[in-house]
Structure formats: structure tokens, C-alpha cells
Design a protein around this motif. Structure first.
Motif, PDB file in Angstrom:
ATOM      1  N   LEU A  95       0.865  -1.184   0.000  1.00 60.53           N
ATOM      2  CA  LEU A  95       0.000   0.000   0.000  1.00 60.53           C
ATOM      3  C   LEU A  95       0.901   1.233   0.000  1.00 60.53           C
ATOM      4  O   LEU A  95       1.709   1.410   0.910  1.00 60.53           O
TER       5      LEU A  95
ATOM      6  N   GLU B 292      -4.064   6.323  -2.499  1.00 57.65           N
ATOM      7  CA  GLU B 292      -3.583   5.040  -1.991  1.00 57.65           C
ATOM      8  C   GLU B 292      -3.484   4.092  -3.181  1.00 57.65           C
ATOM      9  O   GLU B 292      -4.492   3.837  -3.857  1.00 57.65           O
TER      10      GLU B 292
ATOM     11  N   ASN C 185      -1.695   0.348  -4.956  1.00 60.24           N
ATOM     12  CA  ASN C 185      -0.969  -0.914  -4.856  1.00 60.24           C
ATOM     13  C   ASN C 185       0.018  -0.951  -6.018  1.00 60.24           C
ATOM     14  O   ASN C 185      -0.362  -1.250  -7.147  1.00 60.24           O
TER      15      ASN C 185
ATOM     16  N   SER D 154      -3.447  -6.483  -3.152  1.00 57.43           N
ATOM     17  CA  SER D 154      -3.264  -5.936  -1.807  1.00 57.43           C
ATOM     18  C   SER D 154      -4.589  -6.014  -1.054  1.00 57.43           C
ATOM     19  O   SER D 154      -5.653  -5.798  -1.627  1.00 57.43           O
TER      20      SER D 154
END
Length: 233
Positions: free
Chosen positions: A73, A103, A105, A111
């Protein structure tokens, strides 16, 4: 009093790159009888495909904790923070008067993380960000408190009377969790198979407890999150 919530009855979303389970009303899942549990407003169990993620978007007046279960992350925000986190890590953001963040991945595999929102004790705090890559062994067969109020002693301190604990209980082990007078707790079985008081919980199930202590027996190795707070008035 305790109440089990099976994950099959929770809100669901599938955007292709993002698959989510909503413990409380969120996005297109709306249930007026399931808006919150005390000051706990959101728990989203998110699966994010590799090389995808949430683009820059705003938040305000919310205490936001992300608990990484699997994969990568990577956080970015308008406070010039950029950090990549791996399993066992925890990210904290007090949105306060307003923050923009993303955010993603950036890894090669899916994730999974839990996104937790707690309503602050008042509006208008200055935005804050922090993250911790905690040693996994801190939570093996013992409760690890990683979030507390500003008056508490946890590494992450939020603007609300709430505590968050994690534990990985070995198969056949038994642990207790105290829920005191005028307190309540929301337990999430992140992974595993466990008996909690009279309830049998499987992966992604949850349990509400109001003023009732919990006894947890792991049928299989079980990874658990517990959010404890003042009882709703």
C-alpha cells in the motif's frame, strides 16, 4: 450483549480493480439501520489489484486508520508524505480541516487492507499523517494495542476515546478481551476460524460486544482486530 455479523450479509462492491466488503453504510451500500457502531463509522475490507489504486481525493473531520493485511500500500498526500507499507503496517491520517490523499498498490500481487474511520471528538483539527511498520511478533498470542486516545499510551494516538488492538491467536489457544462497564467493542476476524463466546466466526465475520467480556478460542490460527470505545449514549 454480543451480536455476530456474517460477512455474507455485509455490503459489497466490485469495481473490477477494487473489491470491497462494507461493515457499515458506504458508497452505494446504504442501510439506515447500519450507519455506525458508536464512534466507529467505517470498516472497509478492500482488495486492490496490482498496479491500481485510489487516485487523489479529499477527506475532512475523520480519523482514518489503514491496516495492511496483504501486499503493498503506497500513500501520497498534499502534505508531501509518500510512503509504501507492507503487511502488519498501520497508517494513520487525521483529516481534520481537510486533506487530499491517494492510496495505490504498486506491487505485483493483490493488496488487502482494512480502512477504518472513527468520528473525532470535535471538528477542525489540523491534519496529521503517520505510519508504523510494526514487528509482527508484537501481536502473536497477545493483544497489541496500536491505537489509543491522546490520553492513552499507544504508538498512534487519535482524537477520540477509542482503542484498536490486533492479535494472531495460534490454533487451539484461548485469549480473553475485557469490555468494561459503559464500553463497547467491535471485533473483526480478519483471517481464520474462531469461537467467540457463543459465536462461531469465520474469515471476514465480525462481532459487536456491549459491556460483555469476550473469550476467543482459535479453531485455526486466527488474525483478529478489536476496536474498543465508549458505549453509545
Amino acid at each position: 450483549m454480543t451480536r455476530k455479523i456474517e460477512h455474507k450479509n455485509m455490503g459489497k462492491s466490485n469495481l473490477g480493480w477494487l473489491r470491497s466488503i462494507f461493515h457499515f453504510s458506504f458508497a452505494d451500500y446504504y442501510n439506515p439501520d447500519n450507519m455506525n457502531f458508536g464512534v466507529l463509522r467505517v470498516i472497509n475490507d478492500d482488495l486492490v489489484n496490482a498496479k491500481t489504486g485510489f487516485e487523489m481525493h479529499p477527506h475532512r473531520d475523520m480519523e482514518i486508520i489503514s491496516y495492511v493485511v496483504e501486499g503493498n500500500l503506497t500513500h501520497g498526500d498534499n502534505m508531501e508524505n509518500k510512503r509504501s507499507l507492507s503487511p502488519g503496517a498501520v497508517q494513520y491520517m487525521s483529516a481534520g480541516t481537510g486533506v487530499m490523499h491517494s492510496e495505490h498498490n504498486l506491487g505485483e500481487s493483490t493488496s488487502r487492507f482494512l480502512q477504518i474511520w472513527i468520528v473525532p471528538d470535535k471538528k477542525g483539527y489540523a491534519p496529521q499523517y503517520g505510519d508504523y511498520q510494526f514487528d509482527w511478533h508484537l501481536r502473536v498470542d497477545k493483544w497489541f494495542k496500536f491505537v489509543s486516545s491522546k490520553e492513552g499510551d499507544a504508538p498512534i494516538q487519535i482524537n477520540q476515546d477509542a482503542n484498536i488492538y490486533a492479535i494472531e491467536v495460534s490454533a487451539e489457544n484461548i485469549v480473553d478481551f475485557q469490555v468494561g462497564n459503559k464500553r463497547q467493542a467491535y471485533l473483526v476476524l480478519i483471517e481464520g476460524d474462531a469461537l467467540v463466546n457463543s459465536h462461531h466466526l469465520l474469515t471476514r465475520d465480525a462481532l459487536e460486544s456491549i459491556e460483555e467480556n469476550l473469550t476467543i478460542k482459535a479453531v485455526q490460527k486466527s488474525h483478529i482486530l478489536d476496536i474498543e470505545m465508549e458505549k453509545s449514549k
